[in-house]
Structure formats: C-alpha cells, structure tokens
Write a protein that holds these residues in place. Structure first.
Motif, PDB file in Angstrom:
ATOM      1  N   UNK A 159       0.828  -1.200   0.000  1.00 17.88           N
ATOM      2  CA  UNK A 159       0.000   0.000   0.000  1.00 17.88           C
ATOM      3  C   UNK A 159       0.866   1.255   0.000  1.00 17.88           C
ATOM      4  N   UNK A 160       1.848   1.237   0.922  1.00 19.91           N
ATOM      5  CA  UNK A 160       2.750   2.396   0.968  1.00 19.91           C
ATOM      6  C   UNK A 160       3.501   2.563  -0.355  1.00 19.91           C
ATOM      7  N   UNK A 161       3.856   1.379  -0.815  1.00 17.84           N
ATOM      8  CA  UNK A 161       4.573   1.440  -2.091  1.00 17.84           C
ATOM      9  C   UNK A 161       3.654   1.899  -3.218  1.00 17.84           C
ATOM     10  N   UNK A 162       2.296   1.450  -3.052  1.00 17.51           N
ATOM     11  CA  UNK A 162       1.367   1.919  -4.064  1.00 17.51           C
ATOM     12  C   UNK A 162       1.199   3.414  -4.031  1.00 17.51           C
ATOM     13  N   UNK A 163       1.138   3.935  -2.790  1.00 19.90           N
ATOM     14  CA  UNK A 163       1.037   5.379  -2.664  1.00 19.90           C
ATOM     15  C   UNK A 163       2.293   6.076  -3.224  1.00 19.90           C
ATOM     16  N   UNK A 164       3.368   5.469  -2.820  1.00 16.05           N
ATOM     17  CA  UNK A 164       4.629   6.060  -3.326  1.00 16.05           C
ATOM     18  C   UNK A 164       4.722   5.919  -4.848  1.00 16.05           C
ATOM     19  N   UNK A 165       4.189   4.755  -5.306  1.00 13.48           N
ATOM     20  CA  UNK A 165       4.229   4.540  -6.761  1.00 13.48           C
ATOM     21  C   UNK A 165       3.414   5.575  -7.500  1.00 13.48           C
ATOM     22  N   UNK A 166       2.249   5.899  -6.886  1.00 12.15           N
ATOM     23  CA  UNK A 166       1.418   6.915  -7.525  1.00 12.15           C
ATOM     24  C   UNK A 166       2.163   8.270  -7.597  1.00 12.15           C
ATOM     25  N   UNK A 167       2.784   8.551  -6.429  1.00 14.59           N
ATOM     26  CA  UNK A 167       3.548   9.804  -6.423  1.00 14.59           C
ATOM     27  C   UNK A 167       4.675   9.771  -7.461  1.00 14.59           C
ATOM     28  N   UNK A 168       5.325   8.584  -7.469  1.00 14.46           N
ATOM     29  CA  UNK A 168       6.427   8.454  -8.431  1.00 14.46           C
ATOM     30  C   UNK A 168       5.926   8.491  -9.871  1.00 14.46           C
ATOM     31  N   UNK A 169       4.732   7.889 -10.076  1.00  9.61           N
ATOM     32  CA  UNK A 169       4.182   7.939 -11.440  1.00  9.61           C
ATOM     33  C   UNK A 169       3.903   9.375 -11.865  1.00  9.61           C
ATOM     34  N   UNK A 170       3.338  10.107 -10.900  1.00  7.59           N
ATOM     35  CA  UNK A 170       3.090  11.516 -11.224  1.00  7.59           C
ATOM     36  C   UNK A 170       4.408  12.252 -11.504  1.00  7.59           C
ATOM     37  N   UNK A 171       5.380  11.900 -10.654  1.00 14.00           N
ATOM     38  CA  UNK A 171       6.693  12.535 -10.893  1.00 14.00           C
ATOM     39  C   UNK A 171       7.282  12.100 -12.226  1.00 14.00           C
ATOM     40  N   UNK A 172       6.990  10.819 -12.533  1.00  6.14           N
ATOM     41  CA  UNK A 172       7.491  10.307 -13.810  1.00  6.14           C
ATOM     42  C   UNK A 172       6.853  11.037 -14.982  1.00  6.14           C
ATOM     43  N   UNK A 173       5.547  11.265 -14.843  1.00  5.44           N
ATOM     44  CA  UNK A 173       4.867  12.005 -15.911  1.00  5.44           C
ATOM     45  C   UNK A 173       5.441  13.421 -16.048  1.00  5.44           C
ATOM     46  N   UNK A 174       5.684  13.970 -14.850  1.00  4.78           N
ATOM     47  CA  UNK A 174       6.278  15.306 -14.907  1.00  4.78           C
ATOM     48  C   UNK A 174       7.660  15.276 -15.562  1.00  4.78           C
ATOM     49  N   UNK A 175       8.411  14.225 -15.187  1.00  4.36           N
ATOM     50  CA  UNK A 175       9.751  14.101 -15.779  1.00  4.36           C
ATOM     51  C   UNK A 175       9.693  13.827 -17.278  1.00  4.36           C
ATOM     52  N   UNK A 176       8.661  13.018 -17.656  1.00  4.87           N
ATOM     53  CA  UNK A 176       8.515  12.802 -19.097  1.00  4.87           C
ATOM     54  C   UNK A 176       8.233  14.117 -19.827  1.00  4.87           C
ATOM     55  N   UNK A 177       7.369  14.915 -19.170  1.00  2.21           N
ATOM     56  CA  UNK A 177       7.090  16.227 -19.763  1.00  2.21           C
ATOM     57  C   UNK A 177       8.367  17.064 -19.867  1.00  2.21           C
ATOM     58  N   UNK A 178       9.127  16.987 -18.759  1.00  2.28           N
ATOM     59  CA  UNK A 178      10.401  17.722 -18.779  1.00  2.28           C
ATOM     60  C   UNK A 178      11.335  17.155 -19.846  1.00  2.28           C
ATOM     61  N   UNK A 179      11.323  15.782 -19.957  1.00  2.00           N
ATOM     62  CA  UNK A 179      12.171  15.159 -20.983  1.00  2.00           C
ATOM     63  C   UNK A 179      11.745  15.594 -22.377  1.00  2.00           C
ATOM     64  N   UNK A 180      10.419  15.674 -22.550  1.00  2.88           N
ATOM     65  CA  UNK A 180       9.919  16.135 -23.842  1.00  2.88           C
ATOM     66  C   UNK A 180      10.387  17.571 -24.131  1.00  2.88           C
ATOM     67  N   UNK A 181      10.312  18.387 -23.062  1.00  2.00           N
ATOM     68  CA  UNK A 181      10.810  19.755 -23.244  1.00  2.00           C
ATOM     69  C   UNK A 181      12.309  19.761 -23.547  1.00  2.00           C
ATOM     70  N   UNK A 182      13.006  18.816 -22.870  1.00  2.00           N
ATOM     71  CA  UNK A 182      14.450  18.735 -23.130  1.00  2.00           C
ATOM     72  C   UNK A 182      14.728  18.335 -24.575  1.00  2.00           C
ATOM     73  N   UNK A 183      13.889  17.380 -25.056  1.00  2.00           N
ATOM     74  CA  UNK A 183      14.066  17.000 -26.462  1.00  2.00           C
ATOM     75  C   UNK A 183      13.824  18.181 -27.388  1.00  2.00           C
ATOM     76  N   UNK A 184      12.796  18.961 -27.026  1.00  2.00           N
ATOM     77  CA  UNK A 184      12.537  20.162 -27.833  1.00  2.00           C
ATOM     78  C   UNK A 184      13.712  21.127 -27.772  1.00  2.00           C
ATOM     79  N   UNK A 185      14.278  21.249 -26.563  1.00  2.00           N
ATOM     80  CA  UNK A 185      15.452  22.119 -26.428  1.00  2.00           C
ATOM     81  C   UNK A 185      16.630  21.590 -27.237  1.00  2.00           C
ATOM     82  N   UNK A 186      16.794  20.267 -27.215  1.00  2.00           N
ATOM     83  CA  UNK A 186      17.878  19.683 -28.020  1.00  2.00           C
ATOM     84  C   UNK A 186      17.663  19.955 -29.503  1.00  2.00           C
TER      85      UNK A 186
END
Length: 478
Positions: free
Chosen positions: A281-308
């Motif tokens: 459960x804790x891991x699920x909660x953490x996973x959700x947080x991490x997933x959200x962070x992952x989505x944010x990071x993907x967005x950032x990665x996408x922006x990075x690709x655009x910057x590249x």
C-alpha cells in the motif's frame, strides 16, 4: 662670332670681278670677317682663279636641293637649347638623383625645394662644367639601352618615328635623352619632341587630379564597408555567445534528466521486492507519487528534447552563419583586390593587364539572373575589367527562349544561384554542357559577389561538371 656666308662672297665677286674687291669685301663685312665654322670650300675655285690670271669671276652654280650635313657625333647636354634641357632634367633625372647632384656640386637652392633645384640644374647644364659633364655621363650610363636602340636610326625622320613609338608605349625618359642628343636629329624634330612633352605634362596633371579624386572616393567607400563589416562581426559574436550559453544550459538539463532516469529504475527494482501488503500500500502510494513525478519528468524530458532540437537548429544556424561570414570575407578580399588593381591600372594607364584578367579581356560573358536594379553596377565592373557583359533576368521579363542564342554567342556564363528561377537554372546548365561553355555558379546578389565571381572566372574557376555544381543545384531545388 657671326661670319659671311661663302655664297654671298661668290655673288659679290661676280659683280666686282677682281681679287681686290674680294679682299675689300672680306675686310669690310661687319668688320668681322669669316666665321670659324662657316664652310669655305665653295669659294676656293674662285680665289684660285683670281690668283692665277685675275680674270672675270663667275659664281659657281648651286644645286636646287640643299644637303644638310649631319653631325658626326651626339650632342652634349650643354649644346642643346634651354627648351630641350628643361624636359631632360625634369624627366630623365628623378627627384633623388637631382638631390644627389645638388649635394655633390653644392647647389645654392634648398634641398627641400625641388623646383628651385630643377631651375638651378637647368641653368648649370647650359655650359660645360664638372656638373654638366657628370650629368651627361650619368644619363649616358642610365639610358644606355635606349641609346643603343636609337643608334639604328640613320635619318632625322627615323629618329622621330622611333621617338613616337616609344612615346606611345610610355617609354619616355630614355627615349627623350636618346632622341634629343642623337647625331642625326634636326632642330625642327627637337621642337616636335618638346611639343609632345609639353602636352604630355598637361595630360598627366589632369589625369593625376582625376585619379586623386577617385582614390579619395574609393577610400571613403572602403572605410564604410570596413565599418559595416565590423558591426556585422560584432553582431554575429553576440549571437554566438548567447547560443553557446543556451547550449551549456541544455547540456546541464540533459544530465539532470539522466540522473532522474536512474532513480526511476532503482525504484522499480525495490517495488518488485516488496512482500507485505502494507508495504505494497505504501509502495502503491509512493508509486502513484512516483508515477506523477514520472509524468512530470517525461514532460520535462519532452521539453528537453525540444530544447535539443532547438539547440541543433541553432547549431545549424551557427554553421550557416559561419559559412556565410567566410563567403563575405572572401568576397570582401576579392573586392579589395579588384579595387586596388583598378587604382594601379589608372595610375599606369598604358599597362593593359593591371587586373590580371587577360583570359577574359574583350570576351563576352552572359549573366543569367541577379538583381536588375544592380545591373548598371554589374556592367561598370565588367567594363573596368575589359569584359563585354550581356544579361538575361532568368525569365522575369526576358523570355527563356532567348537563352540558347545568348549562351551560344557568349564566351562564358555566370549565374547567381540564389537569384534565378528553377527553369532558367536547369536550362542554363543543360545549354552550357551542350555547347561546352565555361559556367560559374555562385551565391550572392550583391556587387561584391558579382566582382568576386568575375575574378574567379578570370582565374579559370568554373562550376560546371564539378561537385560544386551539383551542390548548388540541390540548394536551388530546396
């Protein structure tokens, strides 16, 4: 000392018919007698006849044609008239040579006043003295080649013809000295040579004034171009600095993204090893947080690709700007060489190969494309290089059907590839290959690019059937 001409003696004796009359006439003629250099041979038979039998004297018949006795040696500078000595000193002696003679023989005029030195030198060579003899010897040594050349002239007319030939070719100093001191020259011919030198000095003064004005204008234009080029270089330097800064920032952001990606992999490994439900459960909660962070990071990665991508585009722009800067520098250097050669050509107008364009002189070059508004400048540059320029606008107003006739009648073809239509370009390429015409394709719409293209074409640099031709063709198709 003036003397009595022998023909006058003969006429006088024919009237008085006596030897005593001869003696009285010789004694009473201006009280001076005969000149030392007057020819005496024509009256010797008359005198012999009087001494023999004192008979009636008959004048010796004279020929209808007078034979001019040529001097047996060259004239010295002190034997010439002042009208001839002046151009010799002014033309055959340079300023430094005149100063050396002035110091050697202690002229009274100041060394800094070249005109007074000239006047004193002309007066000095009017008589035979150590200074005039030294100048005579120096000029004979300096212009020995010209003296040897003029020795082939055996008559006064031949001397004048040889002088005219040298005068037209610009070989004036040596020819002037050799002609004015020639042993076959007459005073009439010396007068003609003086007239040529007098008018030549007027023409040289007028041409020098025009060249001075032109040089001042060219120096002003060069300064303006140099200022504009410096401003452009500064602008490019600022843009390059900004792009380099953005590139460094993008590199740092990319490194940060790689670190985040490593953390995500470690979290996924820990998630698979968890066994308890609470942990799940804790891991699920953490996973959700991490997933959200992952989505944010993907967005950032996408922006990075655009910057590249933006960085890559910026890098390509930098490369293009650097290439364009190199082309501009090459065109500037070519235009500088062209302008400097043109000034030298005008300073020595009797040298037709001042531009180094002997391969294109009097040739017909057709220009396909370019800016119509700059066509007068194109023609002016071509005329200065001795090129006959014809122009086709690449299909804007002129029909493309005229291209075959114009290219077939031309000696070479040039084409600015960034200012011509596709149809005109491909037809131009096909016609040049068919008729084996040298063709230079270049980028640039300005006058400097056109001048650089003419100079490159005169050096034998062509684009047709070379790799550069295909590259330019690809650039036009894009």
């Amino acid at each position: 000392m003036l003397g009595t001409h022998p023909l006058e003696l003969g006429a006088h004796l024919s009237e008085h018919h006596s030897f005593s009359a001869l003696l009285e006439y010789v004694t009473n003629t201006n009280g001076e007698g005969f000149a030392m250099n007057a020819p005496f041979l024509p009256i010797l038979p008359i005198v012999d006849s009087l001494l023999a039998d004192n008979q009636i004297l008959t004048p010796i018949p004279q020929s209808n044609t007078e034979t001019e006795l040529s001097p047996i040696k060259r004239s010295k500078i002190w034997e010439l008239k002042e009208a001839n000595r002046c151009p010799i000193v002014g033309t055959c002696l340079s300023k430094d040579e005149l100063i050396r003679f002035a110091r050697r023989f202690h002229f009274e005029a100041s060394i800094t006043d070249v005109f007074l030195l000239h006047v004193e030198a002309v007066n000095c060579v009017a008589t035979r003295n150590p200074a005039s003899e030294a100048i005579q010897k120096y000029l004979d040594s300096k212009y020995q080649t010209a003296l040897t050349r003029f020795e082939s002239a055996k008559t006064d007319a031949a001397v004048f013809d040889l002088w005219k030939k040298c005068f037209v070719q610009g070989e004036i100093a040596g020819a002037l000295w050799a002609a004015l001191t020639h042993k076959r020259i007459s005073d009439n011919t010396r007068g003609k040579i003086y007239a040529d030198m007098h008018m030549h000095s007027h023409h040289m003064g007028a041409n020098q004034a025009a060249d001075t004005r032109r040089l001042a204008q060219l120096e002003k234009e060069y300064a303006e171009l140099e200022t504009a080029m410096e401003l452009q270089k500064q602008h490019h330097s600022r843009i390059e600095a900004k792009l380099r800064m953005r590139f460094q920032e993008a590199l740092a952001e990319s490194e940060h993204l790689r670190q985040n990606q490593k953390e995500i992999v470690a979290l996924q490994a820990r998630l698979s090893a968890i066994e308890s439900g609470k942990t799940m459960t804790e891991m699920g909660q953490r996973l959700m947080k991490l997933s959200m962070e992952n989505e944010r990071l993907k967005s950032v990665a996408h922006q990075a690709n655009n910057l590249e991508q933006s960085l890559q585009d910026a890098h390509n722009q930098i490369v293009a700007l650097v290439d364009e800067c190199k082309v501009l520098i090459a065109e500037r250097d070519a235009l500088e060489r062209f302008l400097l050669s043109d000034s030298s050509c005008k300073d020595s107008c009797n040298h037709p190969n001042a531009h180094g364009t002997s391969q294109l002189k009097d040739c017909c070059v057709v220009c396909v494309g370019g800016r119509i508004a700059q066509l007068p400048q194109y023609r002016m540059l071509a005329e200065q290089m001795g090129i006959r320029l014809t122009h086709h606008d690449g299909g804007q107003q002129h029909a493309l059907s005229r291209l075959p006739e114009m290219i077939n009648s031309a000696d070479a073809v040039i084409c600015p590839t960034d200012c011509v239509s596709h149809a005109a370009y491909y037809q131009l390429k096909r016609l040049c290959k068919r008729h084996s015409k040298p063709c230079l394709l270049f980028k640039g719409k300005g006058v400097a690019s056109f001048a650089s293209a003419l100079i490159r074409l005169s050096l034998g640099q062509v684009s047709l059937n070379a790799d550069t031709c295909e590259l330019l063709a690809e650039g036009i198709s894009k």
